[in-house]
Design an enzyme around this catalytic site. Structure first.
Site, PDB file in Angstrom:
ATOM      1  N   ARG A  36     -24.686 -10.485  -7.921  1.00 50.66           N
ATOM      2  CA  ARG A  36     -25.051  -9.842  -9.191  1.00 50.66           C
ATOM      3  C   ARG A  36     -26.394 -10.340  -9.723  1.00 50.66           C
ATOM      4  O   ARG A  36     -27.122  -9.582 -10.354  1.00 50.66           O
ATOM      5  CB  ARG A  36     -23.957 -10.065 -10.228  1.00 50.66           C
ATOM      6  N   LYS A 198      -1.593   1.910  -6.321  1.00 54.56           N
ATOM      7  CA  LYS A 198      -0.752   2.814  -7.103  1.00 54.56           C
ATOM      8  C   LYS A 198      -1.452   4.101  -7.492  1.00 54.56           C
ATOM      9  O   LYS A 198      -2.660   4.114  -7.706  1.00 54.56           O
ATOM     10  CB  LYS A 198      -0.328   2.100  -8.391  1.00 54.56           C
ATOM     11  N   GLY A 377     -14.252  -0.828 -12.640  1.00 57.57           N
ATOM     12  CA  GLY A 377     -13.748   0.053 -13.696  1.00 57.57           C
ATOM     13  C   GLY A 377     -14.752   1.136 -14.059  1.00 57.57           C
ATOM     14  O   GLY A 377     -14.392   2.296 -14.262  1.00 57.57           O
TER      15      GLY A 377
HETATM   16  P1  AMP Z   1      -6.139  -0.780  -6.396  1.00 57.44           P
HETATM   17  O1  AMP Z   1      -6.543  -1.913  -7.287  1.00 57.44           O
HETATM   18  O2  AMP Z   1      -5.182   0.174  -6.999  1.00 57.44           O
HETATM   19  O3  AMP Z   1      -7.346  -0.116  -5.754  1.00 57.44           O
HETATM   20  O4  AMP Z   1      -5.304  -1.435  -5.231  1.00 57.44           O
HETATM   21  C1  AMP Z   1      -5.826  -2.335  -4.316  1.00 57.44           C
HETATM   22  C2  AMP Z   1      -4.689  -3.085  -3.690  1.00 57.44           C
HETATM   23  O5  AMP Z   1      -3.820  -2.177  -3.075  1.00 57.44           O
HETATM   24  C3  AMP Z   1      -5.106  -4.067  -2.634  1.00 57.44           C
HETATM   25  O6  AMP Z   1      -4.877  -5.361  -3.110  1.00 57.44           O
HETATM   26  C4  AMP Z   1      -4.182  -3.739  -1.453  1.00 57.44           C
HETATM   27  O7  AMP Z   1      -3.613  -4.884  -0.872  1.00 57.44           O
HETATM   28  C5  AMP Z   1      -3.112  -2.892  -2.094  1.00 57.44           C
HETATM   29  N1  AMP Z   1      -2.463  -1.976  -1.148  1.00 57.44           N
HETATM   30  C6  AMP Z   1      -3.055  -1.070  -0.363  1.00 57.44           C
HETATM   31  N2  AMP Z   1      -2.142  -0.450   0.418  1.00 57.44           N
HETATM   32  C7  AMP Z   1      -0.940  -0.974   0.110  1.00 57.44           C
HETATM   33  C8  AMP Z   1       0.386  -0.762   0.593  1.00 57.44           C
HETATM   34  N3  AMP Z   1       0.633   0.142   1.555  1.00 57.44           N
HETATM   35  N4  AMP Z   1       1.377  -1.470   0.032  1.00 57.44           N
HETATM   36  C9  AMP Z   1       1.111  -2.370  -0.936  1.00 57.44           C
HETATM   37  N5  AMP Z   1      -0.112  -2.625  -1.416  1.00 57.44           N
HETATM   38  C10 AMP Z   1      -1.133  -1.957  -0.895  1.00 57.44           C
END
Ligand code: AMP
Length: 397
Positions: A36, A198, A377
């Site tokens: 950064r 999610k 974000g």
């Molecule tokens: P996000 O912050 O929503 O972009 O999520 C990122 C996180 O999703 C990472 O830490 C990954 O380890 C997790 N992730 C990705 N695929 C899966 C999965 N199939 N099951 C559980 N966690 C996951």
């Protein structure tokens, strides 16, 4: 881009108040990743070489509106000084008489870093008086902190009401150009790849992109909620029970609007989310009870390749699996390689910040795509089609 940028101004003799994002990872006062700081250098150097006076401000960590030396920016001033090969003064606060005196004594072509703006609760409250006090330190305001542009805080938004012009720095300009093109005026075919844990965090992105893209590839943990919506069994895979209905609606919407929404056809499964847990590759309708999907499979990667080969613009947000564990990182790494490959043949490839930026860095391919956003974000909100207050507040051309 209809905002004034750093190239529209000569900074000679001007007290230039620059909002940067120096919220760097630090351990025991030692900076562990200086990306950064390095990214702010082009903007700082341009102002200095014009003969301007650079007054930098940033937040750092979460001191919760109190002076807490655990969150001092002093180590950043020292490192910046090394990177610029010139002294960088450090002010013990970001407002007040002592700070004003230091700012007013700063010679042309010299640089100063103010102490953490979050030592004052008024920063996050976007307090008018605090904004005025910050603004009194500059004749011109430059915002180069894209990662904070989705927050209407005093140093990102409030201050612009009291200094004109308020313009974008090089890093901000680059972010707006790339993300703006992807959201507003993409060269087609246009593909989006969405992953991550999610659906709940990505609903608005999915909905906004659905109206714009030619193909939408979905991976990561969120794919299992879509399968559940289709009536498939997914073992112990991550499912958001309260989002199954929404997933159904999104699938219906894609069908009605004739959008090519692709879900993985195979996945890597294991009994535990542990690197050593024995794994198998199965089709998505064959996940046994007690097992969970932790990555997309090779056949899915092949399908993605078919689609991405055709694409001229690609946006990627969210890993395809649990990429932090090497045994579940291959799907994510494969997507990173596909993006790098099509970048070479002329496609514009944009990686959203946060986990996706970490994933492409882990694959060693950050330099091989067109743009990796510095804002997690902020880039997500941009892709949702939202107007970011820190950008909206800048002076129009
Ligand atoms: P996000 O912050 O929503 O972009 O999520 C990122 C996180 O999703 C990472 O830490 C990954 O380890 C997790 N992730 C990705 N695929 C899966 C999965 N199939 N099951 C559980 N966690 C996951």
């Amino acid at each position: 881009m209809n905002k004034l940028t750093i190239d529209d101004i000569n900074f000679s003799g001007k007290r230039t108040l620059v909002r940067v994002d120096f919220n760097v990872p630090m351990k025991n006062g030692v900076i562990t990743d200086e990306t950064r700081i390095a990214e702010s250098l082009p903007t700082i150097k341009k102002i200095l070489s014009d003969g301007g006076r650079v007054i930098l401000m940033s937040h750092f960590g979460r001191p919760k509106g109190k002076r807490n030396m655990e969150f001092t920016l002093k180590p950043v001033a020292d490192r910046l000084s090394q990177l610029l090969s010139k002294p960088v003064q450090f002010a013990p606060d970001c407002i007040g008489m002592e700070v004003e005196a230091i700012v007013n004594g700063l010679p042309n072509g010299e640089c100063l870093l103010l102490e953490n703006v979050r030592f004052h609760a008024e920063e996050e409250a976007n307090d008018v008086n605090f904004s005025k006090l910050l603004a009194s330190l500059g004749d011109v305001y430059v915002n180069d902190a894209f990662g904070s542009a989705h927050r209407a805080h005093a140093s990102t938004e409030g201050v612009t009401k009291f200094i004109k012009p308020s313009i974008s720095g090089y890093l901000m300009k680059k972010e707006i150009e790339y993300l703006g093109k992807a959201v507003g005026n993409p060269v087609r075919p246009y593909a989006a790849i969405l992953g991550g844990a999610k659906i709940s965090g990505k609903i608005d992105v999915i909905q906004n992109l659905m109206g714009k893209v030619d193909v939408l590839l979905i991976g990561g943990g969120m794919m299992f909620t879509f399968y559940k919506a289709q009536g498939l069994e997914v073992g112990n895979s991550l499912v958001e029970a309260d989002k199954i209905e929404l997933a159904k609606q999104l699938l219906d919407e894609a069908k009605q609007r004739n959008i090519n929404l692709l879900l993985p056809v195979d996945c890597i499964i294991a009994e535990k989310m542990e690197n050593e847990s024995p794994q198998q590759t199965v089709f998505v309708n064959q996940i046994p009870r007690g097992w969970s999907g932790f990555d997309i499979g090779p056949e899915t990667v092949r399908l993605c390749q078919e689609e991405l080969k055709k694409a001229k613009t690609v946006v990627w947000n969210g890993p395809m699996g649990v990429f932090e564990l090497p045994n579940f990182a291959e799907g994510t790494n494969a997507i990173a390689r596909l993006l790098a490959g099509i970048t070479k043949t002329g496609a514009t490839t944009i990686v959203g910040g946060g986990d996706s930026a970490a994933a492409i860095a882990q694959a060693g391919l950050s330099e091989s795509v067109s743009h990796v956003s510095t804002g997690g974000g902020a880039s997500l909100e941009f892709l949702e089609g939202k107007i970011l207050p820190g950008i909206a507040a800048l002076t129009d051309k």
